[in-house]
Design a protein around this motif. Sequence first.
Motif, PDB file in Angstrom:
ATOM      1  N   ASN A  16      11.999  -1.327   5.964  1.00 41.67           N
ATOM      2  CA  ASN A  16      12.321  -0.482   7.105  1.00 41.67           C
ATOM      3  C   ASN A  16      13.179   0.719   6.700  1.00 41.67           C
ATOM      4  OD1 ASN A  16      11.050  -1.864   9.394  1.00 41.67           O
ATOM      5  ND2 ASN A  16      12.422  -3.556   8.840  1.00 41.67           N
ATOM      6  N   ARG A  17      13.920   0.553   5.577  1.00 41.51           N
ATOM      7  CA  ARG A  17      14.720   1.673   5.094  1.00 41.51           C
ATOM      8  C   ARG A  17      13.835   2.804   4.568  1.00 41.51           C
ATOM      9  NH1 ARG A  17      19.505  -1.300   1.555  1.00 41.51           N
ATOM     10  NH2 ARG A  17      20.355  -2.592   3.247  1.00 41.51           N
ATOM     11  N   ALA A  18      12.620   2.434   4.182  1.00 43.68           N
ATOM     12  CA  ALA A  18      11.709   3.450   3.639  1.00 43.68           C
ATOM     13  C   ALA A  18      10.890   4.143   4.723  1.00 43.68           C
ATOM     14  CB  ALA A  18      10.768   2.803   2.622  1.00 43.68           C
ATOM     15  N   ASN A  49       7.277   8.165   6.838  1.00 48.23           N
ATOM     16  CA  ASN A  49       6.885   9.012   7.975  1.00 48.23           C
ATOM     17  C   ASN A  49       6.803  10.481   7.559  1.00 48.23           C
ATOM     18  OD1 ASN A  49       6.876   6.712   9.524  1.00 48.23           O
ATOM     19  ND2 ASN A  49       8.865   7.100  10.491  1.00 48.23           N
ATOM     20  N   GLU A  50       7.757  10.908   6.758  1.00 44.07           N
ATOM     21  CA  GLU A  50       7.784  12.299   6.336  1.00 44.07           C
ATOM     22  C   GLU A  50       6.620  12.625   5.418  1.00 44.07           C
ATOM     23  OE1 GLU A  50      10.761  15.400   3.964  1.00 44.07           O
ATOM     24  OE2 GLU A  50      11.421  13.351   4.429  1.00 44.07           O
ATOM     25  N   ARG A  51       6.372  11.734   4.447  1.00 44.92           N
ATOM     26  CA  ARG A  51       5.298  11.991   3.500  1.00 44.92           C
ATOM     27  C   ARG A  51       3.922  11.980   4.193  1.00 44.92           C
ATOM     28  NH1 ARG A  51       6.791  11.185  -1.891  1.00 44.92           N
ATOM     29  NH2 ARG A  51       8.906  12.061  -2.121  1.00 44.92           N
ATOM     30  N   VAL A  52       3.699  11.000   5.056  1.00 42.60           N
ATOM     31  CA  VAL A  52       2.410  10.919   5.745  1.00 42.60           C
ATOM     32  C   VAL A  52       2.232  12.111   6.678  1.00 42.60           C
ATOM     33  CG1 VAL A  52       0.979   9.570   7.324  1.00 42.60           C
ATOM     34  CG2 VAL A  52       2.295   8.416   5.540  1.00 42.60           C
ATOM     35  N   SER A  53       3.278  12.499   7.356  1.00 46.43           N
ATOM     36  CA  SER A  53       3.209  13.656   8.251  1.00 46.43           C
ATOM     37  C   SER A  53       2.811  14.906   7.479  1.00 46.43           C
ATOM     38  CB  SER A  53       4.554  13.868   8.945  1.00 46.43           C
ATOM     39  OG  SER A  53       4.884  12.757   9.766  1.00 46.43           O
ATOM     40  N   ALA A  54       3.379  15.064   6.271  1.00 43.52           N
ATOM     41  CA  ALA A  54       3.030  16.216   5.449  1.00 43.52           C
ATOM     42  C   ALA A  54       1.578  16.153   4.985  1.00 43.52           C
ATOM     43  CB  ALA A  54       3.973  16.294   4.255  1.00 43.52           C
ATOM     44  N   ALA A  55       1.117  14.944   4.724  1.00 41.34           N
ATOM     45  CA  ALA A  55      -0.244  14.786   4.215  1.00 41.34           C
ATOM     46  C   ALA A  55      -1.295  15.089   5.279  1.00 41.34           C
ATOM     47  CB  ALA A  55      -0.439  13.380   3.668  1.00 41.34           C
ATOM     48  N   ILE A  56      -1.049  14.698   6.514  1.00 45.01           N
ATOM     49  CA  ILE A  56      -2.059  14.862   7.563  1.00 45.01           C
ATOM     50  C   ILE A  56      -1.791  16.069   8.455  1.00 45.01           C
ATOM     51  CG2 ILE A  56      -2.540  12.392   7.578  1.00 45.01           C
ATOM     52  CD1 ILE A  56      -0.945  12.174  10.164  1.00 45.01           C
ATOM     53  N   GLY A  57      -0.637  16.696   8.273  1.00 47.04           N
ATOM     54  CA  GLY A  57      -0.333  17.868   9.086  1.00 47.04           C
ATOM     55  C   GLY A  57       0.022  17.539  10.517  1.00 47.04           C
ATOM     56  N   SER A 108       6.875  -4.331   6.888  1.00 47.23           N
ATOM     57  CA  SER A 108       7.070  -5.357   5.856  1.00 47.23           C
ATOM     58  C   SER A 108       5.948  -5.273   4.844  1.00 47.23           C
ATOM     59  CB  SER A 108       7.113  -6.753   6.483  1.00 47.23           C
ATOM     60  OG  SER A 108       5.876  -7.066   7.117  1.00 47.23           O
ATOM     61  N   VAL A 109       6.293  -5.729   3.607  1.00 44.40           N
ATOM     62  CA  VAL A 109       5.321  -5.694   2.513  1.00 44.40           C
ATOM     63  C   VAL A 109       5.362  -7.025   1.772  1.00 44.40           C
ATOM     64  CG1 VAL A 109       4.602  -4.552   0.382  1.00 44.40           C
ATOM     65  CG2 VAL A 109       5.585  -3.206   2.243  1.00 44.40           C
ATOM     66  N   GLU A 110       4.205  -7.604   1.540  1.00 42.05           N
ATOM     67  CA  GLU A 110       4.076  -8.817   0.739  1.00 42.05           C
ATOM     68  C   GLU A 110       3.118  -8.519  -0.409  1.00 42.05           C
ATOM     69  OE1 GLU A 110       2.798 -12.009   3.176  1.00 42.05           O
ATOM     70  OE2 GLU A 110       4.600 -12.029   4.452  1.00 42.05           O
ATOM     71  N   TRP A 111       3.488  -9.028  -1.618  1.00 41.35           N
ATOM     72  CA  TRP A 111       2.696  -8.740  -2.808  1.00 41.35           C
ATOM     73  C   TRP A 111       1.883  -9.955  -3.209  1.00 41.35           C
ATOM     74  CZ3 TRP A 111       2.858  -3.894  -5.204  1.00 41.35           C
ATOM     75  CH2 TRP A 111       3.800  -3.017  -4.672  1.00 41.35           C
ATOM     76  N   SER A 112       0.631  -9.710  -3.605  1.00 45.77           N
ATOM     77  CA  SER A 112      -0.223 -10.812  -4.056  1.00 45.77           C
ATOM     78  C   SER A 112      -1.309 -10.257  -4.967  1.00 45.77           C
ATOM     79  CB  SER A 112      -0.857 -11.538  -2.865  1.00 45.77           C
ATOM     80  OG  SER A 112      -1.668 -10.660  -2.107  1.00 45.77           O
ATOM     81  N   ARG A 113      -1.721 -11.101  -5.931  1.00 40.29           N
ATOM     82  CA  ARG A 113      -2.787 -10.689  -6.845  1.00 40.29           C
ATOM     83  C   ARG A 113      -4.150 -10.865  -6.163  1.00 40.29           C
ATOM     84  NH1 ARG A 113      -3.831 -13.516 -10.936  1.00 40.29           N
ATOM     85  NH2 ARG A 113      -2.688 -15.424 -10.422  1.00 40.29           N
TER      86      ARG A 113
END
Length: 690
Positions: free
Chosen positions: A32-34, A39-47, A57-62
């Motif tokens: 959530n800190r990210a 939001n800023e990066r995606v906003s810049a990417a899509i205008g 939340s993020v969970e990692w798995s192979r």
Amino acid sequence: MTRKTKIAVGIVGGLALLVAILVVVIATFDWNRARPMINERVSAAIGRAFAINGDLSVEWSRQPDEGGWRAWVPWPHIVANDISVANTDWAKAPWFATLKRGEFSLSPLPLLSQRVVIRRIQLTQPAANLERLADGRANWVFTLSESGQPSPWELDINEIGFDKGSVGLSDAILQADLTVQVDPLGKPVPFADVAGAAFAPQDAAAAPPRDYVFGWKVDGKYKGLPTKGEGKVGGMLALQDPRQPFPVQADVTIGGTKAAVAGTLTDPANLGALNLRLKLSGGSMAQLYPLTGVTLPDTPPYSTDGHLVAKLRNAGGAVFDYRDFNGRVGNSDLHGDVSFSLAAPRPRLTGKLSSKQLRMVDLGPLIGVQSGAPAPAQDKSKDAPAKPAGGKVLPTQAFRTDRWRDMDADVALEAGRIVHDAKLPLSDLSVHLVLQDGQLTLDPLRFGMAGGSMAATVRLDGSKAPLTGRAEMHARRLRLKQLFPAAESMQKTLGELNGDLALSGTGNSVAALLGSANGDVKMLVNDGVISRSLMEIAGLNVGNYVVSKLFGDDEVKINCGAADLEMKSGVMTPRVFVFDTENALINITGTADFKNEKLDLDITPDSKGFRIFSLRSPLYVRGTFGKPDVGVHVGPLAARGAGMVALGVILTPAAGLLALIAPSTTDDNSCATLLKQMRTPPKAPAPKAK
């Protein structure tokens, strides 16, 4: 342990510790800190303004099925709640899209090349507001806010799963204002239960269609017409697998038009192919104009049901096959198969059609033929024909031959019954139409009429200007009592009509073709009846007047009527035009000018023996086709008719008419006797001895 070994072990251990620490940090990191950075990066990417407003939340798995060393690279499984994408500044809705929850697994390696690869994305309660203005601007087109150029990032999604959601569409170009609601069905519905077993893959190796998982409803307006519908779709959209058929089903009403489809889309991302059961119905084909842009006339209610198969990415152009269809317009039916190909150099329509009954009152508006409904009765003078308004009577509407070069066609039609006039239906129609490079051919064109048969061949060449045309027609054994079913006196006769026509001409209308025509028309009528009342029934005002002057109000038996007419440059001249009645022999001479629509005919009676005949003077028909002038020759003009009907005058043309006497009939034919007499040279009697 040597010094070098200790250093190596220390480095490896340090790296392992760093990796372990990194794994622990990533695993325990509060994503959530990210959110602000994302939001800023995606906003810049899509205008557009993008925001994750809820928990992230993020969970990692192979991914073991990746294979090789890539199987050891963990993928992040990302779960985001309450996502929103802002709309354009000109759009009505505040948000372009909102999502209650989204979760997906992201492949990390393609990010290095600005590719976002998502194997599967699951959307919960998605909502989108799509808008397009009349100038073409659409809010679903994303551009970079700085440069105005499309985003360099490429989005690659394997599968999309939908949960309950909605889509709104406001499109000024399509005149659409629609709301679509999507809901899970609760239990998947097998494809065959909805579409039927006919859509089972022909190839055993082909992937079977998936089950229906979601239902949808649409409400609003399309093309400015009230629109309502519902249907079903599959649960996963296979955007990358062109071999996986995606199931669709829809029942939609747009204005007065109802459409029902069930089947599959192949390669839906690129709309590669269609395989649908299509049903279409409406109160009139004119209601299709807002949907198709094709102007059609008002018709009775229509319906069609068939199997539509389309290969939209075919190398030679898209191909649409409408197979085993059953159509109906009013009380007319049509069945068969048609195929439309967008091939070079022009589209091509092919088909094989059949019908049990075609009624011109139903189909006439589609092909420009009058329905056959009787015209209002008009008062007729007893002593003179009712004269129609002057002016041209032959059709002068130009053929649109430029459209003939827009498409090729090869269509065959077999029809059991054709009703143009309820009292004189046609039967057993067989026609083969070919349109190639602007040349239109009807060969054969056959049908039954009045107990006999008609056979014709028509060729019109519109590939050059002006159009050239050629027509041949043969009428055999048309029963007079069936040709004139309303004439009671004709029902007693066993007479027949036989005829041949062969004409060729040049011009871009029927009037122009006849005005330049060359050829021959031959006709024989035997054992008929003629009367003033019959002319009234047939609507022949000039004939009504002529018969009245010749025979009065009596019915007169026609032994034979024979015509051999020559056409040169639009002027028709009789070689033979004679009627043998029980009272007189009637001969017609003169010309009919089809180019200028003028008549110059003489009708000369020759009384038989001492029978009382109402008129011994010749008649004339002058004037135009639209305003003929009929009268009686007087004075010296009457003498012009003397001897005109001597059989020897028409000796030579008579031989050509003998072929029209049907060889198959065993009945005595009065024309045979007349024509044999015509072939016998006249003999003058020997002078009387003094």
